[in-house]
Write a protein that holds these residues in place. Sequence first.
Motif, PDB file in Angstrom:
ATOM      1  N   VAL A   1      -9.797   1.718 -12.296  1.00  0.00           N
ATOM      2  CA  VAL A   1     -10.697   2.018 -13.401  1.00  0.00           C
ATOM      3  C   VAL A   1     -12.068   2.484 -12.885  1.00  0.00           C
ATOM      4  CG1 VAL A   1     -11.476  -0.381 -13.618  1.00  0.00           C
ATOM      5  CG2 VAL A   1     -11.616   1.165 -15.606  1.00  0.00           C
ATOM      6  N   GLY A   2     -12.614   1.833 -11.865  1.00  0.00           N
ATOM      7  CA  GLY A   2     -13.911   2.218 -11.313  1.00  0.00           C
ATOM      8  C   GLY A   2     -13.880   3.551 -10.597  1.00  0.00           C
ATOM      9  N   PRO A   3     -12.985   3.736  -9.605  1.00  0.00           N
ATOM     10  CA  PRO A   3     -12.934   5.015  -8.894  1.00  0.00           C
ATOM     11  C   PRO A   3     -12.634   6.202  -9.807  1.00  0.00           C
ATOM     12  CG  PRO A   3     -11.808   3.328  -7.633  1.00  0.00           C
ATOM     13  CD  PRO A   3     -12.128   2.708  -8.958  1.00  0.00           C
ATOM     14  N   LEU A   4     -11.734   6.022 -10.793  1.00  0.00           N
ATOM     15  CA  LEU A   4     -11.435   7.146 -11.680  1.00  0.00           C
ATOM     16  C   LEU A   4     -12.622   7.501 -12.556  1.00  0.00           C
ATOM     17  CD1 LEU A   4      -7.760   6.344 -12.821  1.00  0.00           C
ATOM     18  CD2 LEU A   4      -8.521   8.112 -11.230  1.00  0.00           C
TER      19      LEU A   4
ATOM     20  N   ARG B   1       3.278   6.866  -7.211  1.00  0.00           N
ATOM     21  CA  ARG B   1       2.917   6.545  -5.842  1.00  0.00           C
ATOM     22  C   ARG B   1       2.529   5.068  -5.726  1.00  0.00           C
ATOM     23  NH1 ARG B   1       0.693   9.630  -1.805  1.00  0.00           N
ATOM     24  NH2 ARG B   1       2.170  11.188  -2.566  1.00  0.00           N
ATOM     25  N   TRP B   2       1.775   4.574  -6.689  1.00  0.00           N
ATOM     26  CA  TRP B   2       1.341   3.173  -6.636  1.00  0.00           C
ATOM     27  C   TRP B   2       2.532   2.218  -6.700  1.00  0.00           C
ATOM     28  CZ3 TRP B   2       1.289  -0.884 -10.339  1.00  0.00           C
ATOM     29  CH2 TRP B   2       0.507  -1.976  -9.995  1.00  0.00           C
ATOM     30  N   VAL B   3       3.519   2.498  -7.554  1.00  0.00           N
ATOM     31  CA  VAL B   3       4.700   1.635  -7.667  1.00  0.00           C
ATOM     32  C   VAL B   3       5.505   1.664  -6.378  1.00  0.00           C
ATOM     33  CG1 VAL B   3       6.887   1.313  -8.886  1.00  0.00           C
ATOM     34  CG2 VAL B   3       4.813   1.804 -10.178  1.00  0.00           C
TER      35      VAL B   3
ATOM     36  N   MET C   1      -4.985   8.061  -3.443  1.00  0.00           N
ATOM     37  CA  MET C   1      -4.350   8.035  -4.756  1.00  0.00           C
ATOM     38  C   MET C   1      -5.270   8.545  -5.851  1.00  0.00           C
ATOM     39  SD  MET C   1      -2.161   4.484  -4.793  1.00  0.00           S
ATOM     40  CE  MET C   1      -0.746   4.263  -3.740  1.00  0.00           C
ATOM     41  N   VAL C   2      -6.577   8.370  -5.686  1.00  0.00           N
ATOM     42  CA  VAL C   2      -7.508   8.837  -6.707  1.00  0.00           C
ATOM     43  C   VAL C   2      -7.421  10.351  -6.845  1.00  0.00           C
ATOM     44  CG1 VAL C   2      -9.977   9.078  -7.241  1.00  0.00           C
ATOM     45  CG2 VAL C   2      -9.057   6.873  -6.561  1.00  0.00           C
ATOM     46  N   ARG C   3      -7.098  11.030  -5.782  1.00  0.00           N
ATOM     47  CA  ARG C   3      -7.021  12.481  -5.823  1.00  0.00           C
ATOM     48  C   ARG C   3      -5.782  12.984  -6.557  1.00  0.00           C
ATOM     49  NH1 ARG C   3      -9.056  11.833  -0.407  1.00  0.00           N
ATOM     50  NH2 ARG C   3      -6.921  11.977   0.416  1.00  0.00           N
TER      51      ARG C   3
ATOM     52  N   PRO D   1      -3.951  -6.014  -3.017  1.00  0.00           N
ATOM     53  CA  PRO D   1      -5.010  -5.047  -3.331  1.00  0.00           C
ATOM     54  C   PRO D   1      -4.766  -3.726  -2.614  1.00  0.00           C
ATOM     55  CG  PRO D   1      -5.797  -6.671  -1.770  1.00  0.00           C
ATOM     56  CD  PRO D   1      -4.443  -7.132  -2.202  1.00  0.00           C
ATOM     57  N   VAL D   2      -5.372  -2.675  -3.152  1.00  0.00           N
ATOM     58  CA  VAL D   2      -5.170  -1.344  -2.588  1.00  0.00           C
ATOM     59  C   VAL D   2      -6.136  -1.149  -1.422  1.00  0.00           C
ATOM     60  CG1 VAL D   2      -5.126   1.131  -3.079  1.00  0.00           C
ATOM     61  CG2 VAL D   2      -4.520  -0.519  -4.873  1.00  0.00           C
ATOM     62  N   PRO D   3      -5.617  -0.830  -0.219  1.00  0.00           N
ATOM     63  CA  PRO D   3      -6.518  -0.536   0.902  1.00  0.00           C
ATOM     64  C   PRO D   3      -7.410   0.668   0.581  1.00  0.00           C
ATOM     65  CG  PRO D   3      -4.284  -0.932   1.674  1.00  0.00           C
ATOM     66  CD  PRO D   3      -4.208  -0.840   0.186  1.00  0.00           C
ATOM     67  N   GLU D   4      -8.563   0.715   1.200  1.00  0.00           N
ATOM     68  CA  GLU D   4      -9.565   1.721   0.858  1.00  0.00           C
ATOM     69  C   GLU D   4      -9.056   3.134   1.130  1.00  0.00           C
ATOM     70  OE1 GLU D   4     -12.960   3.124  -0.796  1.00  0.00           O
ATOM     71  OE2 GLU D   4     -12.279   1.047  -0.703  1.00  0.00           O
ATOM     72  N   ASP D   5      -8.425   3.360   2.291  1.00  0.00           N
ATOM     73  CA  ASP D   5      -7.951   4.719   2.584  1.00  0.00           C
ATOM     74  C   ASP D   5      -6.841   5.147   1.641  1.00  0.00           C
ATOM     75  OD1 ASP D   5      -6.276   2.796   3.547  1.00  0.00           O
ATOM     76  OD2 ASP D   5      -5.727   3.864   5.371  1.00  0.00           O
ATOM     77  N   LEU D   6      -5.979   4.178   1.263  1.00  0.00           N
ATOM     78  CA  LEU D   6      -4.912   4.516   0.318  1.00  0.00           C
ATOM     79  C   LEU D   6      -5.479   4.739  -1.077  1.00  0.00           C
ATOM     80  CD1 LEU D   6      -1.849   4.856  -0.024  1.00  0.00           C
ATOM     81  CD2 LEU D   6      -1.679   2.415  -0.458  1.00  0.00           C
ATOM     82  N   LEU D   7      -6.514   3.990  -1.424  1.00  0.00           N
ATOM     83  CA  LEU D   7      -7.141   4.159  -2.736  1.00  0.00           C
ATOM     84  C   LEU D   7      -7.718   5.560  -2.876  1.00  0.00           C
ATOM     85  CD1 LEU D   7      -8.129   2.930  -5.415  1.00  0.00           C
ATOM     86  CD2 LEU D   7     -10.176   2.148  -4.185  1.00  0.00           C
ATOM     87  N   GLN D   8      -8.463   6.028  -1.854  1.00  0.00           N
ATOM     88  CA  GLN D   8      -9.063   7.357  -1.933  1.00  0.00           C
ATOM     89  C   GLN D   8      -7.988   8.432  -2.025  1.00  0.00           C
ATOM     90  OE1 GLN D   8     -12.221   7.733  -2.433  1.00  0.00           O
ATOM     91  NE2 GLN D   8     -12.599   5.513  -2.172  1.00  0.00           N
TER      92      GLN D   8
END
Length: 942
Positions: free
Chosen positions: A670-673, A642-644, A631-633, A622-629
């Motif tokens: 899907v949710g964050p975007l 970046r995800w790969v 990548m969403v940007r 799973p994507v860690p929260e700080d990394l998720l935020q």
Amino acid sequence: MTSTPQEVQLHTIERTPEYEDFMTRLREYHAKRGTTLDPEPKVGMIHLDLYKVFNHIVANGGYDKVSEEKLAWRRMASELGLFSNNEASTAFSLKEKFYKNLAAFEISTVHGKEPPPKDILEDVTAKGANLLTRTRDNFRGKRDSNVNATDSAASGDDGTPTRERSAADIPVSSARASRGLREAPPQRVIFQPDTGPTRTTRQASNQQHPPHASPANNHSQTPQHHPGMQQPMPHGGGPGRGPSIMHHPPNADNTSQMVLSYHPKHVKPLQLRAVATPSSAPSEFPRQRLPHRPAPVDAANRQPMLPGTGFDGPNIYTRCLNALRSGIPAEQAFGLNHLVKISFERGDKFRFDAFPGLAEGLVDKALEVGNLHYHVDWKVVWDASADTGDIGCLDGNNGTPDILERIASLVERDVPEALQTAEYSDRLVLVTEAVLTMRNMVTLPENAHNMSDFYPLKDLVCIILQLPPRDLLAELKHMALDIAEQLTPFVVLDGADPLYRSLLAQLASDDRGTILTALRALGRISVNLEATNKLPDVTPNVLRRIASWLLLNDDELIDACLDFLYQYTAVAPNVDKLIRTTAPENLVDHLVRLLSHGARKVQREFILHPEQKLPSRDEIAPVPEDLLQEMVRLDEPDRVHRWVRCFFEEDNDSFVTQLAAWQAYQSAFVGPLKAAGKPMITPADFIRNSTSVYKNSNAQVLREPGEAQQKFIIHGIRARPRPLSADGAEYARCYWAMNPDRKNEKCGQFFLKPEQMWNHILTAHLGEQRNEAGQFDNSEKDFKCTWGECAKYGRPTKLHLQDFARHINTHILSVLPGPTRGGSARPAWVIPAKTMAVTYEETATTRDERNPNAPLQAAGIPLSAVLVLRNIARNVVKTDAEEELVKTQKRGGERGGWNEKLFRPAQPRLFEILAENRALSPYIASLLDLIRVEADVDEDDD
């Protein structure tokens, strides 16, 4: 600049682990291709190291590039240490061995192309280059169009440019292809340029010669003809047959007149005048036939004899032999001068049995050295009944057993050392040349075997070795020793033989060359026969000198001493004498030291368990929260890239299904975007962009055996067990069990820093809250650790929070990467091979030429030393000295004998060599078995 033989070491095979791995891959390649591999081909007498040859040729551009460069294969052979007298032959042999064994392998592995089929590669000769572009069409077409052409590339070297000739111009008598060069004229026939017709006519002799023609040509090369007949022209309309000053080309239209009229400035035109000859003026030379000598029937058809034809006299070999036996000094000087050259340059063809009388003539001439220094005339007598009692008569049939006593009774001439007469010098030169000729000839084994039973030669060697000790005779004595060294392997010499006594006396010399050659000659007595070389009557002084020579830093002398000792110690009485006259303990110590002569320590790693790869994970982290935020940007396709990179790594042997990758990406973003108001990438664009991150990854369709349904996969990547941050730092996973009753269900969240994970465990899993000061209260409670498989606090234990937090830190630090782990070259899913480093000792070895694939065998000084030790251990128990020592030991309560006394101090070193030196270990094992004392055997029996 090309390397010289002094700069490049002789080519040898270095059997390193890299070499063995290369040869394994090469064997597999040839087996798959269906061709035959020669693992150790020979160029001359040298076995090729295919790994070394392959790397060197590839480093210079490969087979095609080297073949296209002029003289490149010669340079390759020189740089690889392949030296010979015939550079062209060596170059072609190297090219052929590379072509047969490595050319296809180079095309496949280095150039990444499919090599030509073997019927146009390995099955044909190594012609030319362009293997990368060779096909059946262009190769067959080229070969068919060049059926009669020459191919310089086939020689491995640059050929000579050829001139096209028609079939009629090629001599019929040629037995082999001349490669386009003009064939050499037959021997003993004067060379005549081919500038005229191949056949002369009868009219040619009466034709007027041009003013510039050579007069000698008019009567020596032009046959008679009848007037009135038409003169045929040569090929191309040129002048008649015979050499001329002016050259008339066959096609004058294509030739400049300046070339035709050119005359060298330094050549003055000859003033020629007509000379009457029987052919040009037959009336002035009437033939008067003798009435008693009728003309032969074929006189009209007989052609005049050309110069250089007819009987040419005896060959040079017979000429030299007759000159030697003539007794005329000038003739002997001529014959001996040529015999020295012939014996040196043509030694492989010059044999005594092909020239009867040569050996007798050379010995007779060499025996004149006696008259130069003593009042005696040595001569060989072949008739035993004609013995006159003369001290100078030598028995040619049975030898002269009292030759040394005769020499001792001679009166020496007063010959000055510094200044000699011309007559003395000339005679000594002829004697030296006669001895040198015999020395050169007996280096051929056939000649040595032929002369081994020629007794006058043995007497001659004894005479020369007993000459006065003068510097001007040193060369002559060395040549006599060389002759003895070649003869002794084919003769049996007992202690009373004059030759044996003469050789043994040379060991008292101070000349290194004399000692070295004498030791070799003595050690090789009867080595080619079944008889045993007993080496009797060796003086104690000689034995002590040989033992001391072993201490010198002279490999050649040490090797000769060991060969002598090996023959000497093979006889039990000799060992008894060696024990009594020398210090045997010191000798054994020196021999044990020589077991490590030239040794080097080599460390080699053996693979106990090969490297393994863990199976790829189907689960994507799973994507860690700080990394998720973070990548969403990002925008697409940067977010996919970046995800790969953060969640997958490159692995050519693994894959992930396209569906699993898309679902993991979709569930993470899907949710964050949607909350950020950004669109989601389409599945097709996701697959296309995800396969462009790593070079070897691509989308494929996989159908596994036994499954009917296809799998759509992304090949070349595998899921990381722990994701990476944008900076390449590795996250750590929390292994705290969410439910204490279900330890298999771990938390699974990822954190980049230890502080983050520590706060996460205290707040999320232990339920601790910070106080107003932002710190945790150090309260005492019942704590239970559910991290992984930890059993220290498996039950609730009353602890202060500070003590339990220290325990938690041990788990956190164990999962966080170390300071160098993130940059490690080996991935985490690769289990390194388990190896064991072994240090062993290597000494001189050699390969059995009869069985090149057999393991290397011990050689050189270490082998000779262990053989001498083994002879001593085997034969010392058979000596009288052994019985005397055993009796003495029994009175003192000791046991063991000489083997115990000599070898007990050296046993630790012998066992060390047994364990570390693979080549010497069989010999050391047999030596240790021989020196096992009887006391040990008796104790084992009890």
